[in-house]
Design a protein around this motif. Sequence first.
Motif, PDB file in Angstrom:
ATOM      1  N   THR A 244      14.705  13.634  33.657  1.00 29.87           N
ATOM      2  CA  THR A 244      14.607  14.013  32.244  1.00 29.87           C
ATOM      3  C   THR A 244      13.980  12.887  31.436  1.00 29.87           C
ATOM      4  O   THR A 244      13.544  13.109  30.330  1.00 29.87           O
ATOM      5  CB  THR A 244      15.987  14.373  31.649  1.00 29.87           C
ATOM      6  OG1 THR A 244      16.921  13.389  32.023  1.00 29.87           O
ATOM      7  CG2 THR A 244      16.458  15.734  32.153  1.00 29.87           C
TER       8      THR A 244
ATOM      9  N   VAL B 232      19.032  20.575  29.798  1.00 24.59           N
ATOM     10  CA  VAL B 232      19.149  20.175  28.387  1.00 24.59           C
ATOM     11  C   VAL B 232      20.283  19.159  28.252  1.00 24.59           C
ATOM     12  O   VAL B 232      20.140  18.124  27.595  1.00 24.59           O
ATOM     13  CB  VAL B 232      19.398  21.411  27.481  1.00 24.59           C
ATOM     14  CG1 VAL B 232      19.742  20.980  26.062  1.00 24.59           C
ATOM     15  CG2 VAL B 232      18.173  22.325  27.488  1.00 24.59           C
ATOM     16  N   MET B 233      21.402  19.424  28.952  1.00 27.07           N
ATOM     17  CA  MET B 233      22.541  18.499  28.886  1.00 27.07           C
ATOM     18  C   MET B 233      22.143  17.110  29.396  1.00 27.07           C
ATOM     19  O   MET B 233      22.442  16.093  28.770  1.00 27.07           O
ATOM     20  CB  MET B 233      23.689  19.057  29.720  1.00 27.07           C
ATOM     21  CG  MET B 233      24.900  18.146  29.783  1.00 27.07           C
ATOM     22  SD  MET B 233      26.154  18.825  30.885  1.00 27.07           S
ATOM     23  CE  MET B 233      25.459  18.458  32.487  1.00 27.07           C
TER      24      MET B 233
ATOM     25  N   ALA C 199      20.496  25.037  30.882  1.00 32.50           N
ATOM     26  CA  ALA C 199      21.543  24.323  30.140  1.00 32.50           C
ATOM     27  C   ALA C 199      21.852  22.978  30.794  1.00 32.50           C
ATOM     28  O   ALA C 199      22.080  21.976  30.111  1.00 32.50           O
ATOM     29  CB  ALA C 199      22.810  25.175  30.066  1.00 32.50           C
TER      30      ALA C 199
ATOM     31  N   ARG D  46      20.027  15.349  26.864  1.00 30.86           N
ATOM     32  CA  ARG D  46      20.841  14.838  25.748  1.00 30.86           C
ATOM     33  C   ARG D  46      21.603  13.583  26.164  1.00 30.86           C
ATOM     34  O   ARG D  46      21.659  12.618  25.418  1.00 30.86           O
ATOM     35  CB  ARG D  46      21.832  15.917  25.290  1.00 30.86           C
ATOM     36  CG  ARG D  46      21.179  17.203  24.783  1.00 30.86           C
ATOM     37  CD  ARG D  46      20.582  17.034  23.426  1.00 30.86           C
ATOM     38  NE  ARG D  46      21.625  16.789  22.428  1.00 30.86           N
ATOM     39  CZ  ARG D  46      21.408  16.600  21.140  1.00 30.86           C
ATOM     40  NH1 ARG D  46      20.195  16.629  20.687  1.00 30.86           N
ATOM     41  NH2 ARG D  46      22.409  16.369  20.314  1.00 30.86           N
TER      42      ARG D  46
ATOM     43  N   ALA E 279      14.937  17.622  24.182  1.00 28.91           N
ATOM     44  CA  ALA E 279      15.645  17.929  25.423  1.00 28.91           C
ATOM     45  C   ALA E 279      15.283  19.336  25.904  1.00 28.91           C
ATOM     46  O   ALA E 279      15.096  19.569  27.102  1.00 28.91           O
ATOM     47  CB  ALA E 279      17.154  17.793  25.233  1.00 28.91           C
ATOM     48  N   ARG E 280      15.158  20.279  24.969  1.00 25.51           N
ATOM     49  CA  ARG E 280      14.782  21.645  25.349  1.00 25.51           C
ATOM     50  C   ARG E 280      13.351  21.689  25.878  1.00 25.51           C
ATOM     51  O   ARG E 280      13.055  22.350  26.865  1.00 25.51           O
ATOM     52  CB  ARG E 280      14.930  22.593  24.147  1.00 25.51           C
ATOM     53  CG  ARG E 280      16.377  23.057  23.917  1.00 25.51           C
ATOM     54  CD  ARG E 280      16.421  24.326  23.060  1.00 25.51           C
ATOM     55  NE  ARG E 280      15.824  24.115  21.743  1.00 25.51           N
ATOM     56  CZ  ARG E 280      16.492  23.634  20.679  1.00 25.51           C
ATOM     57  NH1 ARG E 280      17.778  23.336  20.797  1.00 25.51           N
ATOM     58  NH2 ARG E 280      15.884  23.457  19.531  1.00 25.51           N
TER      59      ARG E 280
ATOM     60  N   GLY F 152      16.670  13.972  21.654  1.00 24.61           N
ATOM     61  CA  GLY F 152      17.139  14.876  20.603  1.00 24.61           C
ATOM     62  C   GLY F 152      17.161  16.306  21.136  1.00 24.61           C
ATOM     63  O   GLY F 152      16.610  16.580  22.203  1.00 24.61           O
ATOM     64  N   ALA F 153      17.793  17.217  20.380  1.00 19.95           N
ATOM     65  CA  ALA F 153      17.980  18.590  20.866  1.00 19.95           C
ATOM     66  C   ALA F 153      16.649  19.262  21.187  1.00 19.95           C
ATOM     67  O   ALA F 153      16.485  19.863  22.257  1.00 19.95           O
ATOM     68  CB  ALA F 153      18.766  19.397  19.841  1.00 19.95           C
ATOM     69  N   ALA F 154      15.687  19.151  20.287  1.00 23.19           N
ATOM     70  CA  ALA F 154      14.411  19.841  20.501  1.00 23.19           C
ATOM     71  C   ALA F 154      13.662  19.214  21.680  1.00 23.19           C
ATOM     72  O   ALA F 154      13.118  19.925  22.534  1.00 23.19           O
ATOM     73  CB  ALA F 154      13.559  19.778  19.234  1.00 23.19           C
TER      74      ALA F 154
END
Length: 332
Positions: free
Chosen positions: A152, A100-101, A97, A104, A113-114, A109-111
């Motif tokens: 990231t 991912v944060m 998490a 972001r 970032a994952r 984007g969400a995908a």
Amino acid sequence: MDDPVITATALRKRNGATRALDGFDLAVPRGAVLALLGPNGAGKTTAVEILATLRRADSGRACVAGFDVAREPDRVRERIGLAGQYAAVDELLTGRANLVMFGRLNGLGAAAARRRADELLERFALTEAAGRRVDGYSGGMRRRLDLAASLTRDPQVLFLDEPTTGLDPRSRNGVWESVRDLVGAGTTVLLTTQYLEEADRLADRIAVLDSGAVIAEGTADELKSRIGGDQIDVVAAGAGDLGAIAAVAARISGASPQVRTDERRVSVAVSVSARIGVLGGILRELDAAGLEVEDIGVRRPTLDDVFLGLTGRAGADAPAGAERHETEEVSA
Ligand SMILES: Nc1ncnc2c1ncn2[C@@H]1O[C@H](COP(=O)(O)OP(=O)(O)OP(=O)(O)O)[C@@H](O)[C@H]1O
Ligand SMILES: [Mg+2]
């Protein structure tokens, strides 16, 4: 040094009454690992924070990845990663998490970032722990997560403020491996450290920082060769004799010795051709003066000698358990 990716010229910064940076100059070539080596309070964090656009200098100029840190901080931020001295990750979130944060926050984007989080977890051997909260991680795992969080967005330039302080030798080696991988992939790294061994093993270039200014810069070998020749070490049997032993070493060698009180050790530089004569001379004088010696020998200079010679203070030793290199003492 034709293409420096980090340059700093005459940076000054006051922290309250302290001149944290006082004429800080630096140039880091693209693709290099530069270690900013200095004792507590030397200004390492202040320098990193200014270069990473977290704080502004009072005067002077710095450019990172082609942009001025004061005039175009957003451009700089898009191109750098920073793992600060104190962890930036959220203890109450899981490792995944957190990543991912950070992804972001860095505009993924969400995908995406994952996806990036999973890649980084894999790379830093955190996949198994990814679903656990960070407050249950060991110190080494947190550092690796911090490092992952600074990556990231594939930075051109990575700033690491004391990346291995407090880590055991195995975790430290893990961080070093990661840094080497990044550099292999083209990232320029500026890291700060108090550990001479870390600078020696990991960095292409070393800048020695003292009281807010760079007092020496070069490769580890260049810095060591500044000392010239070898070192003669005398370990006193009693701490009370250190002054007298230093006086003998100075008289016979003609150089000024360094005294490490905690180790009861007097060290003096000597040319390779003169070392045996000087060693014999010191031994005879000590004997004649009735000064008892626990050990005496000749060795190659270490970065510690450089540091002590430049700053008048010993550098920090690596954490317990780390190997020490280049201390092959030749007992006489
Ligand atoms: N917020 C602050 N307010 C006042 N003085 C500060 C502040 N932050 C740092 N200083 C002082 O500025 C100087 C440089 O601090 P800095 O944190 O850059 O050193 P450092 O080399 O990173 O040290 P360390 O090895 O302890 O991390 C020190 O003398 C410190 O006491
Ligand atoms: Mg610091």
